[in-house]
Write a protein that holds these residues in place. Structure first.
Motif, PDB file in Angstrom:
ATOM      1  N   GLY A 265       0.941  -1.338  -0.025  1.00  0.00           N
ATOM      2  CA  GLY A 265      -0.079  -0.078   0.070  1.00  0.00           C
ATOM      3  C   GLY A 265       0.894   1.220   0.060  1.00  0.00           C
ATOM      4  N   TYR A 266       1.900   1.266   0.574  1.00  0.00           N
ATOM      5  CA  TYR A 266       2.683   2.382   0.833  1.00  0.00           C
ATOM      6  C   TYR A 266       3.494   2.609  -0.553  1.00  0.00           C
ATOM      7  CZ  TYR A 266       6.600   5.400   2.602  1.00  0.00           C
ATOM      8  OH  TYR A 266       7.637   6.464   2.763  1.00  0.00           O
ATOM      9  N   ARG A 267       3.987   1.368  -1.124  1.00  0.00           N
ATOM     10  CA  ARG A 267       4.697   1.360  -2.352  1.00  0.00           C
ATOM     11  C   ARG A 267       3.787   1.830  -3.504  1.00  0.00           C
ATOM     12  NH1 ARG A 267       5.107  -3.783  -3.602  1.00  0.00           N
ATOM     13  NH2 ARG A 267       3.161  -3.532  -4.643  1.00  0.00           N
ATOM     14  N   ASP A 268       2.669   1.290  -3.577  1.00  0.00           N
ATOM     15  CA  ASP A 268       1.743   1.830  -4.650  1.00  0.00           C
ATOM     16  C   ASP A 268       1.118   3.089  -4.532  1.00  0.00           C
ATOM     17  OD1 ASP A 268       2.000  -0.913  -5.358  1.00  0.00           O
ATOM     18  OD2 ASP A 268      -0.176  -1.523  -4.726  1.00  0.00           O
ATOM     19  N   ARG A 269       1.054   3.686  -3.237  1.00  0.00           N
ATOM     20  CA  ARG A 269       0.260   5.304  -3.150  1.00  0.00           C
ATOM     21  C   ARG A 269       1.668   5.960  -3.508  1.00  0.00           C
ATOM     22  NH1 ARG A 269      -1.388   9.144  -3.892  1.00  0.00           N
ATOM     23  NH2 ARG A 269      -2.935  10.260  -2.699  1.00  0.00           N
ATOM     24  N   LYS A 270       2.916   5.770  -3.086  1.00  0.00           N
ATOM     25  CA  LYS A 270       3.647   6.551  -3.620  1.00  0.00           C
ATOM     26  C   LYS A 270       3.835   6.792  -4.957  1.00  0.00           C
ATOM     27  CE  LYS A 270       7.654   6.110  -1.733  1.00  0.00           C
ATOM     28  NZ  LYS A 270       8.989   5.504  -1.146  1.00  0.00           N
TER      29      LYS A 270
ATOM     30  N   ALA B 283      -7.582  -3.657   4.819  1.00  0.00           N
ATOM     31  CA  ALA B 283      -7.201  -2.836   6.167  1.00  0.00           C
ATOM     32  C   ALA B 283      -5.511  -2.574   6.143  1.00  0.00           C
ATOM     33  CB  ALA B 283      -7.595  -3.287   7.506  1.00  0.00           C
ATOM     34  N   ALA B 284      -4.746  -3.671   5.966  1.00  0.00           N
ATOM     35  CA  ALA B 284      -3.205  -3.469   6.097  1.00  0.00           C
ATOM     36  C   ALA B 284      -2.805  -2.483   5.003  1.00  0.00           C
ATOM     37  CB  ALA B 284      -2.773  -4.660   6.230  1.00  0.00           C
ATOM     38  N   TYR B 285      -3.304  -2.834   3.445  1.00  0.00           N
ATOM     39  CA  TYR B 285      -2.981  -2.158   2.592  1.00  0.00           C
ATOM     40  C   TYR B 285      -3.248  -0.598   2.842  1.00  0.00           C
ATOM     41  CZ  TYR B 285      -2.812  -0.925  -2.497  1.00  0.00           C
ATOM     42  OH  TYR B 285      -2.445  -0.282  -3.767  1.00  0.00           O
ATOM     43  N   ASP B 286      -4.560  -0.381   3.382  1.00  0.00           N
ATOM     44  CA  ASP B 286      -4.973   0.799   3.371  1.00  0.00           C
ATOM     45  C   ASP B 286      -3.911   1.606   4.425  1.00  0.00           C
ATOM     46  OD1 ASP B 286      -6.983   0.753   1.737  1.00  0.00           O
ATOM     47  OD2 ASP B 286      -8.462   0.406   3.184  1.00  0.00           O
TER      48      ASP B 286
ATOM     49  N   ALA C  99       1.610   6.719   3.683  1.00  0.00           N
ATOM     50  CA  ALA C  99       2.422   7.422   2.522  1.00  0.00           C
ATOM     51  C   ALA C  99       1.908   8.911   2.463  1.00  0.00           C
ATOM     52  CB  ALA C  99       2.222   6.768   1.192  1.00  0.00           C
ATOM     53  N   VAL C 100       0.676   9.081   2.565  1.00  0.00           N
ATOM     54  CA  VAL C 100      -0.018  10.280   2.443  1.00  0.00           C
ATOM     55  C   VAL C 100       0.609  11.058   3.596  1.00  0.00           C
ATOM     56  CG1 VAL C 100      -2.302  11.517   2.762  1.00  0.00           C
ATOM     57  CG2 VAL C 100      -2.065   9.572   1.188  1.00  0.00           C
ATOM     58  N   ASN C 101       0.443  10.497   4.756  1.00  0.00           N
ATOM     59  CA  ASN C 101       0.845  11.459   6.042  1.00  0.00           C
ATOM     60  C   ASN C 101       2.240  11.794   5.982  1.00  0.00           C
ATOM     61  OD1 ASN C 101      -1.836  10.993   6.990  1.00  0.00           O
ATOM     62  ND2 ASN C 101      -1.214   9.743   8.476  1.00  0.00           N
ATOM     63  N   GLU C 102       2.935  11.148   5.443  1.00  0.00           N
ATOM     64  CA  GLU C 102       4.522  11.400   5.249  1.00  0.00           C
ATOM     65  C   GLU C 102       4.949  12.519   4.116  1.00  0.00           C
ATOM     66  OE1 GLU C 102       6.913   7.891   5.053  1.00  0.00           O
ATOM     67  OE2 GLU C 102       6.322   7.332   7.084  1.00  0.00           O
TER      68      GLU C 102
ATOM     69  N   ALA D 130       1.840  12.388  -4.277  1.00  0.00           N
ATOM     70  CA  ALA D 130       0.960  13.301  -4.995  1.00  0.00           C
ATOM     71  C   ALA D 130      -0.481  13.244  -4.427  1.00  0.00           C
ATOM     72  CB  ALA D 130       0.897  13.298  -6.546  1.00  0.00           C
ATOM     73  N   ASP D 131      -1.306  14.325  -4.755  1.00  0.00           N
ATOM     74  CA  ASP D 131      -2.669  14.167  -4.300  1.00  0.00           C
ATOM     75  C   ASP D 131      -3.503  13.369  -5.187  1.00  0.00           C
ATOM     76  OD1 ASP D 131      -2.324  15.829  -2.299  1.00  0.00           O
ATOM     77  OD2 ASP D 131      -2.875  17.725  -3.089  1.00  0.00           O
ATOM     78  N   ASP D 132      -3.191  13.392  -6.641  1.00  0.00           N
ATOM     79  CA  ASP D 132      -3.772  12.353  -7.384  1.00  0.00           C
ATOM     80  C   ASP D 132      -3.299  11.175  -7.321  1.00  0.00           C
ATOM     81  OD1 ASP D 132      -5.045  14.735  -7.979  1.00  0.00           O
ATOM     82  OD2 ASP D 132      -3.766  15.022 -10.012  1.00  0.00           O
TER      83      ASP D 132
END
Length: 91
Positions: A40-45, A62-65, A71-74, A78-80
């Motif tokens: 989740g961290y890798r994908d969101r980045k 839940a773990a993926y989220d 990633a968002v909090n750090e 990007a927002d998109d």
């Protein structure tokens, strides 16, 4: 997974035929959650959100989220982002 008992002790029979104890099952779940959070961290980045985790994990993603939120909090992304839809298998 099938639950059964040997001499009063709980055992789980996995789809691959392996028999495991509750402690082994919890260790497998913890390892899966760790990998899913990292994904989740890798994908969101990278700007993605993969719905496969939501529909194909016992924790409903839940773990993926958690990884996505981290990633968002750090501020590492990007927002998109693009959503990767999960297609159901043909019957």
């Amino acid at each position: 997974m099938i639950t059964y008992y040997v001499n009063g002790e709980t055992r789980y029979l996995l789809a691959n035929g392996e028999s495991i104890t509750p402690a082994q099952y919890e260790a497998i779940k913890a390892e899966t959650a760790k990998k899913d959070e990292a994904a989740g961290y890798r994908d969101r980045k990278a700007g993605y959100y993969d719905k496969w985790y939501r529909y194909n994990r016992a924790d409903n993603g839940a773990a993926y989220d958690r990884g996505c939120v981290r990633a968002v909090n750090e501020g590492k992304c990007a927002d998109d982002f693009h959503i990767i839809e999960c297609m159901e298998a043909a019957v």
